[in-house]
Design an enzyme around this catalytic site. Structure first.
Site, PDB file in Angstrom:
ATOM      1  N   ASN A 170       1.088   9.548  -0.216  1.00 39.17           N
ATOM      2  CA  ASN A 170       0.034  10.163   0.585  1.00 39.17           C
ATOM      3  C   ASN A 170      -0.266   9.299   1.805  1.00 39.17           C
ATOM      4  OD1 ASN A 170      -0.620  12.547  -0.980  1.00 39.17           O
ATOM      5  ND2 ASN A 170      -1.382  11.143  -2.534  1.00 39.17           N
TER       6      ASN A 170
ATOM      7  N   ALA B 167      -5.566   5.121   1.042  1.00 38.84           N
ATOM      8  CA  ALA B 167      -5.164   3.744   0.735  1.00 38.84           C
ATOM      9  C   ALA B 167      -4.484   3.072   1.921  1.00 38.84           C
ATOM     10  CB  ALA B 167      -4.231   3.748  -0.474  1.00 38.84           C
TER      11      ALA B 167
ATOM     12  N   HIS C 275       1.408  -1.705   1.617  1.00 39.04           N
ATOM     13  CA  HIS C 275       1.914  -0.833   2.676  1.00 39.04           C
ATOM     14  C   HIS C 275       1.891  -1.601   4.000  1.00 39.04           C
ATOM     15  CE1 HIS C 275       1.337   2.392  -0.220  1.00 39.04           C
ATOM     16  NE2 HIS C 275       0.071   2.007  -0.357  1.00 39.04           N
TER      17      HIS C 275
END
Length: 270
Positions: free
Chosen positions: A191, A123, A221
């Site tokens: 992750n 991601a 993010h």
């Protein structure tokens, strides 16, 4: 390896089932041969309509049948999946790369058995640029993760600190530390930070902020890299998976792209 690579998938949840369906539709050079899931009856129902039904086998048998073993399972079985693939010299593709940080002995073992561990972008974004920067002189790497509070529920760190994340009504930073500690405290959520750390300057030097933000509808993010050669600022907003809001819809697509790159005649990016 042969021209066609066989694939086994551990886990048929939000990531594994999407990946299995995509492979069953047909990807040149790849063939899904086996899957493993805790609920075998449900797994059988999930693959019943596949054009070429994969075998449903115990975790350890995936590596006996497949050239590539993809981990998309709960963290509790990560090492079992990884170890069986590595002992047989297979290609191991972890979706839970945060679980790899405290288990770097698996990397050392892979060197001995001839196995490969390939961490997909997942991601995140810009790992090629981060890897390139890491060949030079990097002074700092940070990642700021903002998620809806519901996407953080169940994290061990929240239980330890007695934080009721669902009671948060304004943007709140609930963690600040390095990627190693973040991966242990939020194993289902960071992750992305683990992948960033492995691509760049390591988990001890990669700094992480985690925010619970009720205004967010996506998992966001933001990466910042400072080096002598380049300055990077990158932001990605992922749509949360319906099945599991802790992961983004792009994650199985990223793993599929990673697998496709192993057999493609033309591969773009490092």
């Amino acid at each position: 390896m042969s021209a066609e690579l066989t694939v086994g998938i551990a886990g048929l949840g939000a990531i594994g089932l999407h990946l299995a369906r995509a492979l069953d539709k047909g990807v040149q050079g790849l063939r899904l041969v086996a899957v493993s899931a805790k609920d075998q009856t449900k797994a059988a129902a999930n693959v019943a309509g596949f054009a070429s039904k994969p075998a449903i086998v115990p975790l350890a048998q995936l590596a006996e049948m497949a050239d590539i073993v993809v981990e998309a399972a709960p963290a509790a079985v990560f090492e079992e999946v990884a170890s069986s693939a590595i002992e047989r010299g297979r290609v191991f593709v972890p979706s839970s790369c945060g679980a790899l940080l405290p288990r770097m002995h698996l990397v050392e073992r892979a060197k001995q058995t001839g196995a490969r561990i390939i961490v997909p972008t997942g991601a995140l974004l810009g790992l090629d640029a981060v890897r390139a920067a890491a060949e030079g002189n990097v002074s700092s790497v940070t990642i700021e993760t903002r998620k809806p509070p519901g996407g953080l529920v169940g994290a061990p760190y929240l239980d330890q600190q007695k934080i009721d994340v669902l009671a948060i009504t304004t943007p709140t930073m609930i963690f600040k530390g390095n990627a190693f500690d973040a991966a242990q405290g939020f194993p289902a959520n960071v992750n992305v930070a683990a992948a960033l750390a492995l691509a760049g300057i390591g988990p001890e030097r990669t700094m992480v902020e985690i925010w619970a933000d009720p205004a967010m509808t996506r998992n966001q993010h933001t990466i910042r890299v400072e080096s002598a050669e380049v300055r990077l600022t990158m932001t990605i907003e992922n749509v949360p998976s319906v099945e599991n809001p802790r992961t983004g819809k792009i994650t199985p697509l990223s793993i599929l792209a990673c697998l496709r790159g192993m057999t493609s005649t033309l591969k773009v990016g490092s």
